[in-house]
Scaffold this motif. Structure first.
Motif, PDB file in Angstrom:
ATOM      1  N   GLY A   1       0.933  -1.223  -0.103  1.00 10.91           N
ATOM      2  CA  GLY A   1       0.136   0.053  -0.043  1.00 10.91           C
ATOM      3  C   GLY A   1       0.964   1.411   0.054  1.00 10.91           C
ATOM      4  N   SER A   2       0.427   2.344  -0.671  1.00 11.75           N
ATOM      5  CA  SER A   2       1.090   3.726  -0.624  1.00 11.75           C
ATOM      6  C   SER A   2      -0.083   4.657  -0.558  1.00 11.75           C
ATOM      7  CB  SER A   2       1.970   3.723  -1.873  1.00 11.75           C
ATOM      8  OG  SER A   2       1.105   3.578  -2.998  1.00 11.75           O
ATOM      9  N   GLU A   3       0.594   5.831   0.162  1.00 10.63           N
ATOM     10  CA  GLU A   3      -0.387   6.887   0.080  1.00 10.63           C
ATOM     11  C   GLU A   3      -0.808   7.541  -1.289  1.00 10.63           C
ATOM     12  OE1 GLU A   3       1.411   6.403   4.111  1.00 10.63           O
ATOM     13  OE2 GLU A   3       2.118   6.580   2.130  1.00 10.63           O
ATOM     14  N   CYS A   4       0.217   7.672  -2.247  1.00  8.46           N
ATOM     15  CA  CYS A   4       0.168   8.050  -3.465  1.00  8.46           C
ATOM     16  C   CYS A   4      -0.721   7.187  -4.312  1.00  8.46           C
ATOM     17  CB  CYS A   4       1.329   8.537  -4.131  1.00  8.46           C
ATOM     18  SG  CYS A   4       2.395   7.433  -4.755  1.00  8.46           S
ATOM     19  N   GLY A   5      -0.545   5.836  -4.144  1.00  6.58           N
ATOM     20  CA  GLY A   5      -1.139   4.734  -5.152  1.00  6.58           C
ATOM     21  C   GLY A   5      -0.533   4.807  -6.558  1.00  6.58           C
ATOM     22  N   ASP A   6       0.267   5.433  -6.763  1.00  6.07           N
ATOM     23  CA  ASP A   6       1.106   5.847  -8.232  1.00  6.07           C
ATOM     24  C   ASP A   6       2.398   5.023  -8.182  1.00  6.07           C
ATOM     25  OD1 ASP A   6       2.039   6.694 -10.771  1.00  6.07           O
ATOM     26  OD2 ASP A   6       1.212   8.838 -10.373  1.00  6.07           O
ATOM     27  N   LEU A   7       2.356   3.975  -8.803  1.00  3.76           N
ATOM     28  CA  LEU A   7       3.503   3.099  -9.161  1.00  3.76           C
ATOM     29  C   LEU A   7       4.668   4.034  -9.860  1.00  3.76           C
ATOM     30  CD1 LEU A   7       4.877   0.663  -8.422  1.00  3.76           C
ATOM     31  CD2 LEU A   7       4.219  -0.543 -10.394  1.00  3.76           C
ATOM     32  N   SER A   8       4.056   4.463 -11.129  1.00  3.74           N
ATOM     33  CA  SER A   8       5.011   5.225 -11.912  1.00  3.74           C
ATOM     34  C   SER A   8       5.936   6.425 -11.275  1.00  3.74           C
ATOM     35  CB  SER A   8       4.206   6.067 -13.009  1.00  3.74           C
ATOM     36  OG  SER A   8       3.476   4.923 -14.016  1.00  3.74           O
ATOM     37  N   ALA A   9       4.969   7.014 -10.379  1.00  3.22           N
ATOM     38  CA  ALA A   9       5.650   8.295  -9.559  1.00  3.22           C
ATOM     39  C   ALA A   9       6.886   7.440  -8.596  1.00  3.22           C
ATOM     40  CB  ALA A   9       4.740   8.918  -8.698  1.00  3.22           C
TER      41      ALA A   9
ATOM     42  N   ASP B   1       4.845   5.443   0.844  1.00  2.00           N
ATOM     43  CA  ASP B   1       5.357   6.011  -0.160  1.00  2.00           C
ATOM     44  C   ASP B   1       6.855   5.455  -0.229  1.00  2.00           C
ATOM     45  OD1 ASP B   1       2.935   6.767  -1.469  1.00  2.00           O
ATOM     46  OD2 ASP B   1       3.211   8.883  -0.522  1.00  2.00           O
ATOM     47  N   ILE B   2       7.659   6.136   0.859  1.00  2.00           N
ATOM     48  CA  ILE B   2       9.045   5.997   1.106  1.00  2.00           C
ATOM     49  C   ILE B   2       9.500   4.679   1.047  1.00  2.00           C
ATOM     50  CG2 ILE B   2      10.974   6.660   2.516  1.00  2.00           C
ATOM     51  CD1 ILE B   2       9.765   8.862   0.803  1.00  2.00           C
TER      52      ILE B   2
ATOM     53  N   THR C   1       1.508  -1.667  -6.330  1.00  2.00           N
ATOM     54  CA  THR C   1       0.878  -0.836  -5.166  1.00  2.00           C
ATOM     55  C   THR C   1      -0.644  -0.413  -5.372  1.00  2.00           C
ATOM     56  OG1 THR C   1       1.302   0.883  -4.094  1.00  2.00           O
ATOM     57  CG2 THR C   1       1.326   1.501  -6.196  1.00  2.00           C
ATOM     58  N   HIS C   2      -1.329  -0.188  -4.361  1.00  2.00           N
ATOM     59  CA  HIS C   2      -2.782   0.154  -4.310  1.00  2.00           C
ATOM     60  C   HIS C   2      -2.647   1.200  -3.390  1.00  2.00           C
ATOM     61  CE1 HIS C   2      -2.527  -2.456  -0.845  1.00  2.00           C
ATOM     62  NE2 HIS C   2      -3.398  -1.732  -0.168  1.00  2.00           N
ATOM     63  N   LYS C   3      -3.656   2.197  -3.664  1.00  2.00           N
ATOM     64  CA  LYS C   3      -3.696   3.347  -2.674  1.00  2.00           C
ATOM     65  C   LYS C   3      -4.157   2.812  -1.309  1.00  2.00           C
ATOM     66  CE  LYS C   3      -5.502   8.070  -2.665  1.00  2.00           C
ATOM     67  NZ  LYS C   3      -4.441   8.371  -2.448  1.00  2.00           N
ATOM     68  N   ARG C   4      -3.576   3.374  -0.237  1.00  2.85           N
ATOM     69  CA  ARG C   4      -3.971   2.851   1.279  1.00  2.85           C
ATOM     70  C   ARG C   4      -5.346   3.656   1.328  1.00  2.85           C
ATOM     71  NH1 ARG C   4      -0.798   1.546   5.681  1.00  2.85           N
ATOM     72  NH2 ARG C   4      -2.243   3.187   6.864  1.00  2.85           N
ATOM     73  N   GLU C   5      -6.164   3.009   1.907  1.00  3.99           N
ATOM     74  CA  GLU C   5      -7.509   3.483   2.436  1.00  3.99           C
ATOM     75  C   GLU C   5      -7.833   3.655   4.013  1.00  3.99           C
ATOM     76  OE1 GLU C   5      -9.874   3.983   0.063  1.00  3.99           O
ATOM     77  OE2 GLU C   5      -8.976   3.102  -1.418  1.00  3.99           O
ATOM     78  N   GLY C   6      -8.507   4.627   4.123  1.00  2.98           N
ATOM     79  CA  GLY C   6      -8.546   4.774   5.658  1.00  2.98           C
ATOM     80  C   GLY C   6      -7.535   5.453   6.344  1.00  2.98           C
ATOM     81  N   GLY C   7      -7.405   5.433   7.733  1.00  2.00           N
ATOM     82  CA  GLY C   7      -6.558   6.057   8.485  1.00  2.00           C
ATOM     83  C   GLY C   7      -5.060   6.097   7.888  1.00  2.00           C
ATOM     84  N   GLY C   8      -4.282   7.337   8.036  1.00  3.48           N
ATOM     85  CA  GLY C   8      -3.016   7.346   7.511  1.00  3.48           C
ATOM     86  C   GLY C   8      -2.204   6.386   8.475  1.00  3.48           C
ATOM     87  N   TYR C   9      -0.767   6.236   8.148  1.00  2.63           N
ATOM     88  CA  TYR C   9       0.021   5.482   8.838  1.00  2.63           C
ATOM     89  C   TYR C   9       0.270   5.805  10.438  1.00  2.63           C
ATOM     90  CZ  TYR C   9       4.701   3.526  10.056  1.00  2.63           C
ATOM     91  OH  TYR C   9       5.802   2.944  10.726  1.00  2.63           O
ATOM     92  N   LEU C  10       0.361   6.919  10.720  1.00  8.19           N
ATOM     93  CA  LEU C  10       0.462   7.567  11.881  1.00  8.19           C
ATOM     94  C   LEU C  10      -0.840   8.087  12.533  1.00  8.19           C
ATOM     95  CD1 LEU C  10       4.278   9.242  11.657  1.00  8.19           C
ATOM     96  CD2 LEU C  10       3.493   7.113  12.542  1.00  8.19           C
ATOM     97  N   SER C  11      -1.886   7.971  11.704  1.00  5.82           N
ATOM     98  CA  SER C  11      -3.291   8.661  12.422  1.00  5.82           C
ATOM     99  C   SER C  11      -3.582   7.697  13.629  1.00  5.82           C
ATOM    100  CB  SER C  11      -4.259   8.553  11.282  1.00  5.82           C
ATOM    101  OG  SER C  11      -5.440   8.732  11.904  1.00  5.82           O
TER     102      SER C  11
END
Length: 372
Positions: free
Chosen positions: A100-108, A139-140, A160-170
């Motif tokens: 999972g990644s916050e941006c969900g953009d493998l190309s980036a 993402d990192i 990768t897929h875009k993370r859903e819900g609460g952020g990593y540190l939320s």
């Protein structure tokens, strides 16, 4: 058979983790392999539940194989964490590495995987900027996975897929998929009823025993009492030979240990902009367990199997891996690096003894086998 690997911690397993496994199976992957941190995790902390309980939770929620991310890589910065995770996923014959990644953009993420680092990745910061592009924690980590794949010339493909819900540190639990950080916050409040609503029922059942006596403040006190004498009485020259303690950090944490009144105070005194809280925590645990600096520069010698489904068991029985997949202590004893796994497990066992009154020998625990 199409297989997907996930590098994970499951600390603890929650609905977001189940979503990832379910999505992979819906997309046609017949087997999901989780490479999971052991009893000490990448944040430089002890896991909220032991590695076998967390593996059972994952298997009961759809994973087919759970193997341990080898010690001491599970307690390493993102570069080394990713390196060992990718190597393990490749050894298990996975076709893709899903994350999972916050941006969900493998190309980036791929575009930035060739950019030189100017700071330690995975240091617990919520955001990092690379060449004017802002990335979040996952993402990192995703960039580090891609770097590791390229460096190893692995055949595995990143997905990768875009993370859903609460952020990593939320710490927000009022979202569709509360994060592991949010659930750990509830653990510190001993709110088991609320915790049970934040994870699949099968996962909560597997983890309930461990979570019920989890004691955040008790752990901090026990760890402080064990760690401070170690840091104070070990010579600086010896400390500097251990993992993540180079570049003057040995002297700094030694000085912090001489003045700290509790564990949080120790971290506060030792941390700087250069030496982040995450690095201080990791370095401290590596010092306590005497993890040599060279240990994270040597490829994992073996992989420990923590749990399998019926399908996973069949897959493992026919797998020809370049790295031995071990299920017993007898198999692991021949490898020098088994000593590091024993030290991590021994520390965790002592902490759990204070919480539960029971002393576990994790080296003798067999993998969890799901029968249905």
């Amino acid at each position: 058979m199409k297989t997907a690997a996930i590098i994970s911690e499951y600390n603890p397993f929650h609905f977001g983790h189940k979503y990832q496994i379910d999505k992979l199976k819906a997309d046609g992957f017949e087997l999901v392999i989780a490479i999971m941190s052991g009893n000490i995790v990448q944040r430089g902390e002890l896991a909220c539940a032991d590695k076998y309980a967390r593996a059972r939770a994952a298997i009961c929620c759809g994973a087919d194989v759970v193997a341990e991310l080898p010690a001491p890589f599970s307690c390493a910065s993102a570069e080394y964490f990713a390196y060992a995770g990718v190597l393990a996923a490749e050894a298990f014959g996975a076709d893709v590495l899903s994350f999972g990644s916050e941006c969900g953009d493998l190309s980036a993420l791929e575009a930035h995987s060739g950019i030189q680092r100017n700071a330690e990745p995975g240091n617990g910061a919520a955001r990092t900027e690379l060449c004017g592009t802002e990335f979040m924690s996952n993402d990192i980590l995703g960039i580090e996975y891609i770097r590791a794949i390229k460096k190893q010339r692995a055949r595995i493909i990143p997905l990768t897929h875009k993370r859903e819900g609460g952020g990593y540190l939320s710490d927000d639990c009022d979202v569709r998929y509360p994060s592991a950080s949010a659930i750990r916050k509830l653990l510190s409040d001993r709110d088991l009823e609320r915790i049970s609503s934040c994870m699949p029922a099968e996962a909560f059942t597997a983890l309930a025993s461990s979570l019920s006596d989890f004691d955040v403040e008790g752990r901090k006190k026990t760890l402080f009492d064990m760690l401070m004498p170690k840091l104070i009485y070990t010579p600086s020259d010896r400390l500097s030979e251990l993992a993540f303690l180079s570049g003057g950090l040995a002297q700094r944490i030694k000085k912090a240990a001489e003045h700290a009144v509790d564990l949080d105070d120790f971290y506060r005194l030792a941390a700087t902009k250069v030496y982040t809280n995450g690095r201080i925590r990791r370095a401290s645990l590596c010092a306590l367990c005497e993890i040599e600096a060279d240990a994270i520069k040597t490829p994992p010698e073996y992989l420990s199997l923590l749990g399998v489904s019926a399908r996973g068991r069949e897959y493992i029985s026919s797998l020809k891996s370049e790295i031995e997949i071990c299920t017993t202590m007898r198999q692991k004893k021949k490898y020098a690096s088994f000593e590091y796994e024993k030290r991590f497990d021994g520390l965790y066992s002592l902490i759990r003894l204070k919480e539960s009154g029971k002393r576990e020998n994790y080296s003798l625990t067999p993998p969890y086998i799901h029968q249905s």
